[in-house]
Write an enzyme that holds these catalytic residues in place. Structure first.
Site, PDB file in Angstrom:
ATOM      1  N   GLU A   1       0.834  -1.200   0.000  1.00 32.07           N
ATOM      2  CA  GLU A   1       0.000   0.000   0.000  1.00 32.07           C
ATOM      3  C   GLU A   1       0.874   1.259   0.000  1.00 32.07           C
ATOM      4  OE1 GLU A   1      -4.046   1.497   2.204  1.00 32.07           O
ATOM      5  OE2 GLU A   1      -2.408   0.816   3.474  1.00 32.07           O
TER       6      GLU A   1
ATOM      7  N   GLU B   1      -5.921  -2.484  12.814  1.00 36.39           N
ATOM      8  CA  GLU B   1      -5.701  -3.369  11.667  1.00 36.39           C
ATOM      9  C   GLU B   1      -6.813  -4.410  11.540  1.00 36.39           C
ATOM     10  OE1 GLU B   1      -3.591  -2.239   9.705  1.00 36.39           O
ATOM     11  OE2 GLU B   1      -2.697  -0.890  11.171  1.00 36.39           O
TER      12      GLU B   1
END
Length: 1026
Positions: A295, A465
């Site tokens: 990412e 997360e």
């Protein structure tokens, strides 16, 4: 993804004596000298050359180095032309000396030639002098307001590349990837083969996808109706990191095709893509490790792919490895086969449909601890010697997974959930589906050395997360302009889940602090909307991963939940997740789900677009008039000078206003109304003495109280502060100091308000007061107003003396009490108050005498280490322990102490060693730079280091990344002179255009101007008043 920040609320350690301003001899610049062996800290001599004069204020009247260079060049060029014209005169046949020694008058032609040459030389000199600096850079100057003609890109082989845009065409979409990788961790290279099943959504000849850094050896193409592979050519266009395959036949709409690409590449040496690291185990043996961080834009460096979040597909991954390594990927392992050459090939089950940035794989020596949770195997992985530190993470993950599945009413869709602590990792963590990756310090917990703050950090980041498995993985933003949908939601759920299942951690205090800091950033003119249409380049995408996307996004969701009610909020996000699972969405899709539950009584989309599509936030001015409360809104902006007024002065927000008063009808229950116009009125049923708007600071706005309402609130705080919550008290402290910076209230009134702190016992208000006064202290200290800074510290100390005296050097009490102890003792020792340093040094020397084996109270360990780092042998002993210890929590506390030294040679050595990544990993560099820059001895040094190593920094961390943002802000935010403003601006102007246009650069320049403005406005008053 969780960007890693580790800022602490603290004041610089001490005021430096005036001897710091003494001249020092010139020294060797070790940053530019080759070195054949590691340097000991005491061998390094460093002086912040470029900034030393600026401390004294002399630099304000000096030319910039570049200006001096240009002037010197111009003079030399002028002399060159003068010499040339002199030569012409001497060689002219008609120009001879008379016999009497005198010279005859020159001819008209000679005079004309000389005049022309002189005029030409002057013209060239002036042209060079007045040309913009960017003329002399490799990139040249950007031509503003000039329409750009579309340019047909040229591939590396000289042929036309068939696509000119940064975004990929949508004519072809991937359905399935079949990826085989063979990494060599010794040579740090890998070979790969990817087979992509495609579907044509419209007729086309070209297949455009992403690829960068690959040596492509073979590409074949196959139709669904034919099993014959046809070898095809590939065109590469590195500028956009794209490749094009021209198909041997037209791709027909609705038909399926297969593309196979064989390639090789280097394992990355940065923190992006498929990257490799080495580390030493407890036996000092060198080990190798490879992991991924894709990412936002790095999957394309590991395998050719359609590397945009909207191109979702399934993935089958195979990894060839040496036998001693463990290989992990997103899905459970399907099979392991020993190959003829002794290698092992692991194949993983086909994944769910997901974006490329969520693909992940790891190869390294690992151990794990696992637990089954309703059919999902939860495992925590670490390098073998640290497996004893994973128990807390496992217990936390199991609780959070159960909570999220229940709250969202959607089961986690995979059969396994791995959390892996990676020895060297830039981000705080990454949400790869089924394979979450973490820094060791954000996943591992050592009961002997981890403080309550460490425990909270690990818990928060796991919560963040895990929330991404639904917000981001299951439902993904269409494009990076809406990354707040991922990060804002994950951040909101991080704090919401901790409040629900780990309430004892008082995580609301951290969320409150984060909102205050985010609003500070959002009040700048260089801020941006969290949902922006102008996001295309890699730098622009990287810059969207900032505190606004995370914390402003989370703050807006908190405001909406509070306004609508928790029940409606939960039902709306459940509907949103159910309706958009495995798809990509826009912000409006979220608001449409909320509108399903408001029964047309409130248009949530209309309301929330006023918050997401414009930057900044409102200032609400409140005025009491009998039983009426008059309200007015405008944009809160710290820029009050006319020449830098924000362009969107007509901004309007739909503001959910909550309030409490001292009236009997309002004291127990907060009231709410919506202000959707520039002004409004609230009618009360009784007259009240005071009103507090923005109850518990759940709204994303600042409140100013006109007339005597500030005085009424200040009076109430002195009589009985506890009629207001600790959140409200912290909110009042924040708002009045921010308004003092704006000039809406006097700084003296702000200090009048915090006078009540003598009776304050809660962490949030005290922490906010220390943060606000620290900002003032830092400006005074760095400008050399040592006496004034000292008087400020003494004033704050008198307010908190009672609380400081009550503290003990233990780990006793609730988590909030323990964190308050850390803050207060750190403040006291920083300024050598109340014999704090003596107590800390006694603990340090006892610990040192035991060779670091004696246990220290974890919550005050950093303070103890900082005191020890200032002693003769303490710094060196701490460094030796940093190298040998196995607890990341303890190492972080040591590193903060090392970076708080007053010895610039040691500070320089520390930054350089971290950049090299030998004893101190490069992942810690931004933290070191920020810590060094906070203190007087290092605040010029840190900036000099950033300038000298800029090219290495952007090579390692990438332009626009969260780390670069942190480094730029951390090394410049305490500058407050014209000379420093000119120096910072000149430095970035002389970099590439993309660098100068970075939002963090513009923000840094604006912050310096605001610091100058604050000093100009308040210094005289402060001097008189203190």
């Amino acid at each position: 993804m969780e960007p890693f920040t580790n800022d602490r609320l603290q004041l610089p350690r001490n005021m430096i004596e005036n001897s710091m301003f003494e001249e020092e001899p010139d020294v060797v610049d070790l940053a530019k000298e080759p070195c054949l062996h590691p340097l000991e800290p005491d061998e390094v001599e460093y002086e912040p050359r470029g900034s030393r004069l600026l401390v004294r204020g002399l630099g304000e009247h000096e030319l910039d180095e570049d200006e001096e260079d240009y002037e010197s060049s111009a003079k030399l060029l002028g002399m060159s032309f003068m010499n040339r014209s002199s030569g012409l005169r001497n060689s002219a046949a008609g120009y001879r000396q008379n016999s009497d020694g005198t010279c005859p008058a020159p001819s008209a032609r000679t005079i004309g030639v000389c005049v022309c040459i002189i005029l030409l030389a002057v013209a060239i000199i002036l042209a060079i002098y007045f040309l913009p600096r960017c003329t002399f850079t490799k990139e040249g100057c950007h031509k503003k307001n000039q329409p750009t003609e579309p340019i047909q890109p040229i591939a590396t082989n000289g042929k036309l590349f068939p696509w000119a845009q940064i975004r990929l065409p949508t004519a072809v979409t991937p359905v399935r990837y079949d990826l085989t990788l063979h990494p060599n961790l010794t040579s740090m290279t890998f070979r790969g083969s990817v087979t992509i099943s495609l579907q044509a959504l419209q007729a086309t000849w070209n297949i455009i996808l992403h690829s960068t850094g690959h040596n492509i050896s073979r590409v074949t193409f196959m139709t669904a109706v034919s099993s014959q592979e046809k070898e095809v050519d590939v065109l590469e266009y590195p500028v956009h990191e794209q490749i094009a395959i021209v198909a041997p036949e037209t791709l027909l709409e609705g038909h399926n095709y297969t593309l196979k690409i064989e390639y090789s590449a280097n394992i990355s040496s940065s923190y992006y893509g498929f990257y490799g690291i080495s580390y030493r185990d407890e036996s000092n043996e060198k080990k190798y490790f490879a992991a991924t961080q894709f990412e936002p834009l790095a999957a394309r460096s590991a395998f050719p792919c359609f590397d945009e979040p909207a191109f979702k597909a399934t993935f089958v991954i195979r990894i060839k490895r040496d036998e001693q390594y463990t290989a992990l990927s997103n899905m459970p392992k399907k099979s392991s086969v020993v190959l003829e050459d002794g290698l092992v090939q692991d194949e993983f089950f086909e994944s769910v449909k997901m974006s490329t940035y969520l693909v992940a794989f790891i190869v390294g020596e690992l151990k794990n601890l696992s637990q089954d949770v309703n059919g999902t195997l939860v495992s925590i992985y670490a390098v073998p010697e640290k497996i004893g530190q994973v128990q807390h993470a496992l217990e936390t993950t199991v609780k959070l997974l159960d909570f999220y599945q229940s709250y969202f009413e959607i089961q986690y869709p995979l059969k396994k959930l791995d959390l892996v602590a990676i020895p060297d990792f830039e981000a705080g963590a990454m949400e790869n589906w089924g394979l979450l990756t973490f820094r060791e310090e954000t996943l591992l917990y050592d009961a002997n050395t981890s403080s309550v703050a460490d425990r909270k950090l690990v818990t928060k980041i796991i919560a963040h997360e895990l929330a991404h498995q639904w917000f981001g993985n299951l439902v993904t933003m269409q494009w990076w302009n809406d990354v707040w949908l991922n990060e804002g939601f994950a951040t909101f759920m991080e704090y919401f889940s901790l409040e629900k299942i780990f309430g004892e951690l008082s995580s609301y205090e951290d969320f409150l602090d984060a909102r205050f800091k985010t609003m500070k950033k959002d009040s700048l003119n260089s801020s941006h909307p969290i949902s922006s249409s102008s996001v295309e380049s890699s730098e622009q995408i990287e810059e969207m991963f900032d505190s606004l996307s995370y914390f402003k996004g989370a703050s807006l969701l908190l405001m909406l939940k509070t306004y609508l009610s928790e029940d409606i909020f939960q039902h709306a996000i459940i509907l949103y997740l159910h309706n958009h699972s495995y798809t990509s969405i826009h912000s409006d899709d979220l608001w449409d789900s909320f509108n399903e539950f408001t029964n047309k009584t409130l248009d949530v989309k209309k309301m929330m677009r006023t918050w997401t599509l414009q930057k900044g936030f409102p200032l609400v001015t409140v005025q009491r008039k009998g039983k009426q409360i008059l309200l007015q809104q405008e944009r809160f902006s710290l820029n009050v000078k006319p020449e830098i007024q924000p362009s969107d002065a007509s901004s309007l927000w739909h503001i959910p206003l909550s309030y409490i008063t001292d009236g009997k009808n309002y004291s127990k229950h907060r009231s709410v109304s919506l202000l959707d116009k520039k002004s409004g009125v609230i009618n009360l049923t009784e007259e009240v003495q005071w009103i507090k708007v923005n109850t518990n600071m759940t709204g994303y706005y600042i409140v100013h109280y006109a007339d005597d309402n500030w005085e009424a609130l200040i009076k109430q705080l002195k009589i009985n502060p506890y009629v207001l919550s600790d959140k409200d008290r912290a909110n009042l402290i924040n708002n009045i100091f921010e308004l003092a910076g704006l000039g809406k209230v006097s700084l003296q009134r702000a200090f009048d308000l915090i006078d009540y702190l003598r009776n304050e016992t809660y962490t949030a208000p005290i922490s906010e007061a220390l943060l606000q006064t620290e900002l003032i202290y830092n400006l005074l200290d760095k400008l050399g107003h040592v006496d004034l800074a000292s008087r400020l510290v003494n004033k704050v100390f008198k307010l908190l003396q009672s609380q400081i005296q009550q503290q003990t050097w233990t780990d006793e009490g609730t988590p909030s009490t323990r964190e308050l102890r850390s803050v207060l003792l750190d403040f006291a020792c920083a300024h050598r108050l109340e014999n704090c340093s003596a107590a800390a040094l006694k603990l340090f020397f006892d610990w040192m005498a035991s060779n670091g084996t004696q246990s220290l109270p974890t919550d005050v360990m950093t303070t103890v280490f900082k005191a020890g780092a200032k002693t003769e042998g303490g710094w060196s002993f701490l460094l030796s322990k940093y190298v040998s210890l196995g607890s990341e929590a303890e190492k972080n506390k040591i590193l903060e102490a090392l970076a708080s030294s007053e010895d610039v040679r040691k500070l320089y050595w520390l930054m350089k060693n971290s950049l090299d990544g030998d004893l101190i990993r490069t992942q810690k560099l931004s933290f070191i730079i920020r810590t060094v820059a906070r203190h007087f001895p290092g605040h010029l040094l840190a900036w000099d280091f950033v300038k000298e190593n800029w090219s290495k920094l952007v090579q390692k961390f990438h332009l626009g990344s969260y780390t670069i943002q942190s480094i730029v802000a951390g090394s410049t935010h305490l500058f407050a002179t014209k000379a420093h403003l000119s120096e910072v601006q000149a430095f970035f102007e002389n970099q590439s255009e993309a660098t100068f246009r970075l939002r963090c650069v513009q923000e840094a320049l604006e912050v310096i101007q605001l610091n100058m403005q604050w000093v100009e406005k308040n210094l005289k008053t402060l001097t008189y008043w203190l």
